[in-house]
Design an enzyme around this catalytic site. Structure first.
Site, short mmCIF file in Angstrom:
data_model
loop_
_atom_site.label_atom_id
_atom_site.label_comp_id
_atom_site.label_asym_id
_atom_site.label_seq_id
_atom_site.Cartn_x
_atom_site.Cartn_y
_atom_site.Cartn_z
N TRP A 1 0.86 -1.19 0.00
CA TRP A 1 0.00 0.00 0.00
C TRP A 1 0.90 1.25 0.00
O TRP A 1 1.86 1.32 0.78
CB TRP A 1 -0.88 -0.03 1.25
CG TRP A 1 -1.82 1.13 1.41
CD1 TRP A 1 -2.60 1.69 0.46
CD2 TRP A 1 -2.08 1.84 2.63
NE1 TRP A 1 -3.34 2.72 1.01
CE2 TRP A 1 -3.04 2.84 2.33
CE3 TRP A 1 -1.60 1.74 3.93
CZ2 TRP A 1 -3.52 3.72 3.29
CZ3 TRP A 1 -2.09 2.63 4.89
CH2 TRP A 1 -3.03 3.61 4.56
N ASP B 1 -1.64 -6.28 8.64
CA ASP B 1 -2.61 -5.27 8.24
C ASP B 1 -3.85 -6.00 7.71
O ASP B 1 -3.79 -6.70 6.70
CB ASP B 1 -1.99 -4.38 7.15
CG ASP B 1 -2.85 -3.18 6.81
OD1 ASP B 1 -4.03 -3.16 7.22
OD2 ASP B 1 -2.35 -2.26 6.14
N LYS C 1 -13.89 -0.80 5.07
CA LYS C 1 -14.38 -1.46 3.86
C LYS C 1 -15.54 -2.41 4.18
O LYS C 1 -16.58 -2.35 3.55
CB LYS C 1 -13.26 -2.25 3.18
CG LYS C 1 -11.90 -1.61 3.26
CD LYS C 1 -11.69 -0.48 2.30
CE LYS C 1 -10.40 0.25 2.63
NZ LYS C 1 -9.87 1.11 1.62
C1 LMR Z 1 -6.65 2.59 -0.71
O1 LMR Z 1 -5.65 1.86 -0.67
O2 LMR Z 1 -7.08 3.10 -1.74
C2 LMR Z 1 -7.42 2.83 0.56
O3 LMR Z 1 -6.89 2.11 1.61
C3 LMR Z 1 -7.62 4.27 0.86
C4 LMR Z 1 -6.36 4.96 1.28
O4 LMR Z 1 -6.39 5.58 2.35
O5 LMR Z 1 -5.35 4.90 0.59
#
Ligand code: LMR
Length: 392
Positions: free
Chosen positions: A127, A208, A242
């Site tokens: 992420w 996570d 989510k």
């Molecule tokens: C994403 O990965 O799009 C979501 O978890 C929202 C974010 O805060 O990045």
């Protein structure tokens, strides 16, 4: 003092949401930020949430501060949903946090200040915000290989080999399910190998868990994290953004699994000290909604059905997208998307193609090529496929 400041670059995910909002094209498509959309392209409020809010409005006694660790009923219900008693009650403690990101930041502070951890290893890719969150707490952030580029599946051998060379005491970030951004999850036996190397090397797993229920099911999606947390220390950062659609309420949790009751109690007290120095105590509304739903048999089964509906729709959109790409007659086979789980897939689109999609077609995709499959609908899939075929 502020004259010399430079503009910060836009956020790679939320910055795109801003650009999308400003785009006047009526046919624009957003596949960027990880938000669920229904077949009409709307982000719904779940029925179970509406009912919980109705009850809350009627019965809420006050708006007093919560405790530093939040609502105790929320903590118990969340812990059970994640761990399902795979850990002795006295060996796990949960605090309510502002979203999963809040949990990650508190975990980062706790590791850096209280445990003395200096480095965390994240999957490559991960992420886009993980590096910033852990870096902001002063941890060095390094990466281990994760995805096999040719098969678009998990490269477990490379991952395990890399974890085997990490110095004892470092932290390792794992995605419980629906890996963000690739959608590639370890199978059950692969979780076993990952858990073994983590224990052999004496590493601290930070898991996570932001998409429980969006992969194979609420229980199935927690199997990997239970495998890891069930056999030693672990930190779990979870989110209800989510699976409850509570994005704006910022509701998450940090669960610490300690080696024994005393270590867990000490860890909880240190986590609370980190919270107090950060946001003091969490906001209440999201935690109150989740507690009402999870504690009520009928509302809980309504929620489980609503999660299953979201999961099924996302899966259907994976198939629809693959079919629509085939219908465009492009050389590239997108069938790998069918094996990936949760909201995201790594499309394999290049940065240049992503830019062309945005500039020429008003289609918003994260620069890495990550697409939010939940943003695809029967109404926009042909337009999307035609645009992707054009940039390919
Ligand atoms: C994403 O990965 O799009 C979501 O978890 C929202 C974010 O805060 O990045």
């Amino acid at each position: 003092m502020l004259e010399s400041l430079q503009l910060a670059p836009p956020d790679p995910i939320l910055g795109l949401a801003e650009a999308y909002r400003a785009d006047p094209n009526p046919n624009k498509i957003s596949l960027s930020v990880g938000v669920y959309k229904d077949a009409d392209g709307k982000t719904p409020i779940l029925d179970c949430v509406k009912e919980a809010e109705r009850r809350l409005l009627a019965d809420e006694p006050n708006k007093a501060y919560l405790a530093i660790d939040g609502l105790s009923e929320y903590a118990t219900l969340t812990r059970d949903l994640l761990l399902a008693k795979c850990v002795e009650e006295s060996c796990a403690a949960t605090v309510q946090t502002p979203g999963g990101t809040g949990a990650l930041r508190v975990a980062a502070d706790f590791l850096q200040r209280c445990v003395g951890t200096s480095r965390i290893w994240v999957s490559a890719p991960t992420w886009a915000n993980h590096g910033s969150v852990f870096g902001a707490a002063g941890l060095a952030v390094d990466s281990y290989p994760y995805m096999d580029d040719s098969s678009k599946g998990l490269n477990l051998d490379a991952m395990v080999a890399s974890l085997s060379s990490i110095p004892a005491g470092d932290a390792v970030l794992l995605h419980a399910c629906c890996h963000n951004p690739t959608g590639i999850d370890p199978a059950a036996d692969q979780w076993g190998r990952i858990a073994n190397v983590i224990r052999e090397r004496d590493l601290m797993p930070v898991i996570d868990c932001a998409y429980q229920g969006f992969g194979d099911g609420l229980e199935e999606d927690a199997a990997g994290l239970r495998r890891i947390a069930g056999d030693g220390e672990a930190i779990v950062c979870s989110s209800f953004s989510k699976n409850f659609g509570l994005y704006a309420e910022r509701i998450g949790a940090l669960t610490v699994v300690g080696g024994g009751p005393d270590a867990t109690a000490a860890a909880l007290s240190q986590v609370k000290a980190c919270v107090r120095a950060n946001y003091s105590n969490p906001p209440k509304h999201g935690g109150a909604i989740v507690s009402i739903v999870l504690a009520d048999r009928d509302l809980r089964s309504r929620w489980e059905r609503e999660v299953a509906d979201m999961r099924t729709r996302i899966r259907d959109m994976r198939s629809l997208f693959v079919e629509a790409m085939k219908a465009q007659g492009v050389d590239r086979d997108f069938a790998f998307i069918l094996n990936q789980k949760g909201m995201f897939s790594f499309s394999g689109l290049t940065r240049l193609q992503v830019d062309q999609l945005r500039n020429d077609h008003s289609i918003y995709i994260v620069g890495s090529g990550r697409i939010n499959v939940a943003g695809i609908t029967p109404a926009n899939v042909d337009q999307l496929a035609a645009a992707i075929a054009a940039v390919l």
